[in-house]
Motif scaffolding. Structure first.
Motif, PDB file in Angstrom:
ATOM      1  N   ARG A 190      32.828  44.800  41.867  1.00  0.00           N
ATOM      2  CA  ARG A 190      33.217  45.558  40.647  1.00  0.00           C
ATOM      3  C   ARG A 190      34.771  45.414  40.177  1.00  0.00           C
ATOM      4  O   ARG A 190      35.145  45.239  39.349  1.00  0.00           O
ATOM      5  CB  ARG A 190      32.775  47.033  40.671  1.00  0.00           C
ATOM      6  CG  ARG A 190      31.242  46.973  40.034  1.00  0.00           C
ATOM      7  CD  ARG A 190      30.538  48.310  40.119  1.00  0.00           C
ATOM      8  NE  ARG A 190      31.415  49.536  39.613  1.00  0.00           N
ATOM      9  CZ  ARG A 190      31.137  50.591  39.264  1.00  0.00           C
ATOM     10  NH1 ARG A 190      29.724  50.872  39.204  1.00  0.00           N
ATOM     11  NH2 ARG A 190      31.668  51.477  38.776  1.00  0.00           N
ATOM     12  N   LYS A 239      35.721  42.115  39.498  1.00  0.00           N
ATOM     13  CA  LYS A 239      35.598  41.758  37.931  1.00  0.00           C
ATOM     14  C   LYS A 239      36.851  42.463  37.087  1.00  0.00           C
ATOM     15  O   LYS A 239      37.148  41.682  36.451  1.00  0.00           O
ATOM     16  CB  LYS A 239      34.218  42.464  37.427  1.00  0.00           C
ATOM     17  CG  LYS A 239      33.900  42.162  35.954  1.00  0.00           C
ATOM     18  CD  LYS A 239      32.577  42.714  35.507  1.00  0.00           C
ATOM     19  CE  LYS A 239      32.685  43.063  33.979  1.00  0.00           C
ATOM     20  NZ  LYS A 239      31.435  43.600  33.518  1.00  0.00           N
ATOM     21  N   GLU A 240      36.913  43.641  37.595  1.00  0.00           N
ATOM     22  CA  GLU A 240      38.173  44.528  36.827  1.00  0.00           C
ATOM     23  C   GLU A 240      39.652  43.578  36.774  1.00  0.00           C
ATOM     24  O   GLU A 240      40.072  43.463  35.882  1.00  0.00           O
ATOM     25  CB  GLU A 240      38.268  45.727  36.994  1.00  0.00           C
ATOM     26  CG  GLU A 240      38.952  46.698  35.991  1.00  0.00           C
ATOM     27  CD  GLU A 240      39.189  48.044  36.720  1.00  0.00           C
ATOM     28  OE1 GLU A 240      38.446  48.665  37.549  1.00  0.00           O
ATOM     29  OE2 GLU A 240      40.494  48.505  36.435  1.00  0.00           O
ATOM     30  N   ALA A 249      39.331  40.232  35.124  1.00  0.00           N
ATOM     31  CA  ALA A 249      39.057  40.237  33.782  1.00  0.00           C
ATOM     32  C   ALA A 249      40.576  40.513  32.919  1.00  0.00           C
ATOM     33  O   ALA A 249      41.050  40.127  31.902  1.00  0.00           O
ATOM     34  CB  ALA A 249      37.937  41.115  33.346  1.00  0.00           C
ATOM     35  N   ILE A 275      33.027  34.637  36.965  1.00  0.00           N
ATOM     36  CA  ILE A 275      33.088  35.702  37.943  1.00  0.00           C
ATOM     37  C   ILE A 275      32.346  37.039  37.238  1.00  0.00           C
ATOM     38  O   ILE A 275      31.784  37.544  38.073  1.00  0.00           O
ATOM     39  CB  ILE A 275      34.495  35.973  38.397  1.00  0.00           C
ATOM     40  CG1 ILE A 275      35.100  34.753  39.154  1.00  0.00           C
ATOM     41  CG2 ILE A 275      34.904  37.455  39.110  1.00  0.00           C
ATOM     42  CD1 ILE A 275      36.639  34.625  39.589  1.00  0.00           C
ATOM     43  N   THR A 276      32.835  37.229  36.033  1.00  0.00           N
ATOM     44  CA  THR A 276      32.273  38.367  35.378  1.00  0.00           C
ATOM     45  C   THR A 276      30.620  38.134  35.218  1.00  0.00           C
ATOM     46  O   THR A 276      30.087  39.180  35.322  1.00  0.00           O
ATOM     47  CB  THR A 276      32.948  38.327  33.873  1.00  0.00           C
ATOM     48  OG1 THR A 276      34.390  38.389  34.012  1.00  0.00           O
ATOM     49  CG2 THR A 276      32.284  39.462  33.145  1.00  0.00           C
ATOM     50  N   LYS A 277      30.222  37.020  34.994  1.00  0.00           N
ATOM     51  CA  LYS A 277      28.862  37.090  34.910  1.00  0.00           C
ATOM     52  C   LYS A 277      28.156  37.112  36.327  1.00  0.00           C
ATOM     53  O   LYS A 277      26.976  37.766  36.268  1.00  0.00           O
ATOM     54  CB  LYS A 277      28.315  35.649  34.462  1.00  0.00           C
ATOM     55  CG  LYS A 277      26.888  35.323  34.169  1.00  0.00           C
ATOM     56  CD  LYS A 277      26.498  34.283  33.221  1.00  0.00           C
ATOM     57  CE  LYS A 277      24.920  34.220  33.115  1.00  0.00           C
ATOM     58  NZ  LYS A 277      24.042  34.319  34.228  1.00  0.00           N
ATOM     59  N   VAL A 322      29.331  39.174  38.505  1.00  0.00           N
ATOM     60  CA  VAL A 322      29.061  40.545  38.647  1.00  0.00           C
ATOM     61  C   VAL A 322      28.370  41.446  38.056  1.00  0.00           C
ATOM     62  O   VAL A 322      27.240  42.119  38.464  1.00  0.00           O
ATOM     63  CB  VAL A 322      30.480  40.986  38.719  1.00  0.00           C
ATOM     64  CG1 VAL A 322      30.648  42.710  38.932  1.00  0.00           C
ATOM     65  CG2 VAL A 322      31.389  40.437  39.575  1.00  0.00           C
ATOM     66  N   ASP A 323      28.171  40.912  36.827  1.00  0.00           N
ATOM     67  CA  ASP A 323      26.959  41.597  35.831  1.00  0.00           C
ATOM     68  C   ASP A 323      25.690  41.192  36.347  1.00  0.00           C
ATOM     69  O   ASP A 323      24.756  42.176  36.042  1.00  0.00           O
ATOM     70  CB  ASP A 323      27.233  41.226  34.430  1.00  0.00           C
ATOM     71  CG  ASP A 323      28.495  41.524  33.762  1.00  0.00           C
ATOM     72  OD1 ASP A 323      29.192  42.585  34.448  1.00  0.00           O
ATOM     73  OD2 ASP A 323      29.031  41.161  32.665  1.00  0.00           O
TER      74      ASP A 323
END
Ligand code: HEM
Length: 375
Positions: free
Chosen positions: A14, A17-18, A21, A53-55, A57-58
């Motif tokens: 998490r 991601k933060e 992003a 990377i965001t995907k 983590v999601d």
């Protein structure tokens, strides 16, 4: 924390991601939407990398098939220097013992490295020599002392501050270190609760013996604004200027502010094309670069790619604009209720840019402009 293996990285998903992003990691704070966008050794992620990377983590940060995993990257001694393996490393001969408590210590340490021949430097980096020293070094500068009697202060060479990388000069540009030169380390240290032996070092790569680069490259302050007036609870702008006496190639930009630093831009204010022109209206200006999310923990030098490095005519004014955030919104603000002015401590403020430049003669400048235009 380590991000080398899946097991290491998974608990941080998490936070990863933060940080990616918001473009806070990997550390690289130049604004990608303003001015020049091509740099040497740009470690930042593309929008597509960030989306991947965001995907991941999601989707719950799955491991996937371990058989598809590349082997972890192996790091070596070379990775410890941003400029690559230095040809020469100069260290303090013995550590300076910093007391556990007390005010900031500002210390000069003169080292005679015993250089027996002239050298031309093509890349240079300064840094503390070990993890304990990293913790207490606020910044340090190095000066070259060619003749101690004649000029005991010498010539500024290079700077280290928290999070700094190295300086790589443009092709065919170098900095001469004369045989017999001594190195003065000027250290600014913060006591941090335990007595600490401090050692710092300077590493550089040199041109092969007998090769004399055509240009002299050096790094200097530009746009200093020392009359800072930053009231409590406000975001304030200051401006500083430096006029180029000769045509110049700008190799890199590094904003320098302290904890309240928020953003800095470097702009070129061009001279009139002809001395006798009565052109009405404002001068032609161009924003070269901005760091729009300045981080005091990351004093990064942003080295321009060679084919886009600013090529500026004689008489150009380099305009540095700095913004400081002295409000409670700035989480690094030591005290938003205090007025702040110029000073050496991190709780004081500063405003200038370190700029690496090479001066050119007029014919060389014109030739380079033409080459750029035909590009
Ligand atoms: C894609 C690459 C990277 C990712 C995903 C990443 C991730 C992160 C994360 C999640 C944090 C916050 C840790 C916390 O909350 O305590 C962090 C902090 C940090 N990272 Fe990175 N990082 C990356 C690249 C780098 C690089 C290349 C460096 C060193 C050159 C670095 C040095 C640091 C440091 C010193 C901190 C703590 C201070 C700060 O936040 O500025 N990271 N990183």
């Amino acid at each position: 924390m380590s991000l080398l293996t899946y097991q290491d990285a998974r608990p941080w998903a998490r936070a990863i991601k933060e940080k990616v992003a918001k473009r806070e990691m990997p550390p690289w704070y130049i604004d990608k939407n303003i001015g020049i966008t091509d740099f040497k050794d740009d470690p930042s992620l593309s929008d597509a990398d960030i989306a991947t990377i965001t995907k991941w983590v999601d989707d719950g940060a799955p491991q996937g098939n371990p058989a598809d995993m590349p082997p972890p990257r192996q790091f070596s001694d070379v990775d410890q220097w941003h400029i690559g393996k230095p040809d020469v490393v100069v260290s303090m001969k013995k550590p300076y013992i910093l007391p556990a408590a007390g005010p900031d210590n500002i210390v000069d340490v003169l080292v005679d490295p015993g250089f027996t021949e002239d050298m031309y430097v093509m890349a240079v980096e300064s840094k503390p020599a070990d993890p304990r020293s990293f913790k207490v070094v606020h910044h340090f500068t190095t000066n070259l002392i060619e003749d101690q009697e004649d000029d005991p202060i010498g010539l500024f060479f290079n700077e280290y501050a928290l999070g700094k990388n190295g300086d790589i000069f443009p092709p065919n540009s170098g900095r001469l270190i004369k045989a017999g030169s001594k190195i003065n380390f000027n250290l600014h240290l913060n006591p941090r609760g335990e007595e600490t032996p401090v050692t710092v070092q300077l590493g550089f790569k040199v041109f092969p013996k007998g090769v004399v680069p055509k240009y002299v490259a050096f790094t200097q302050h530009m746009g200093d604004s020392n009359e800072l007036d930053i009231p409590a609870g406000q975001v304030v702008r200051h401006d500083g200027y430096f006029r180029l006496p000769q045509p110049a190639l700008v190799a890199s930009f590094q904003p320098h502010m302290h904890n309240r630093g928020k953003a800095m831009c470097m702009e070129a204010i061009y001279p009139d094309v002809r001395a006798d022109s009565a052109r009405p209206g404002p001068a032609r200006t161009e924003t070269l670069s901005c760091v729009s999310n300045y981080q005091f923990g990351w004093h990064i030098t942003y080295p321009y790619a060679d084919n886009v490095a600013p090529l500026l005519p004689a008489g150009t004014i380099v305009h540095i604009t700095a913004w400081h955030d002295n409000t409670a919104n700035n989480k690094y603000n030591p005290n938003p209720r205090n007025w702040v002015g110029y000073g050496q401590r991190s709780i004081d403020e500063m405003s200038f840019a370190w700029v690496t430049i090479t001066y050119l003669d007029e014919a060389d400048y014109q030739q380079r402009v033409q080459a750029r235009q035909s590009q």
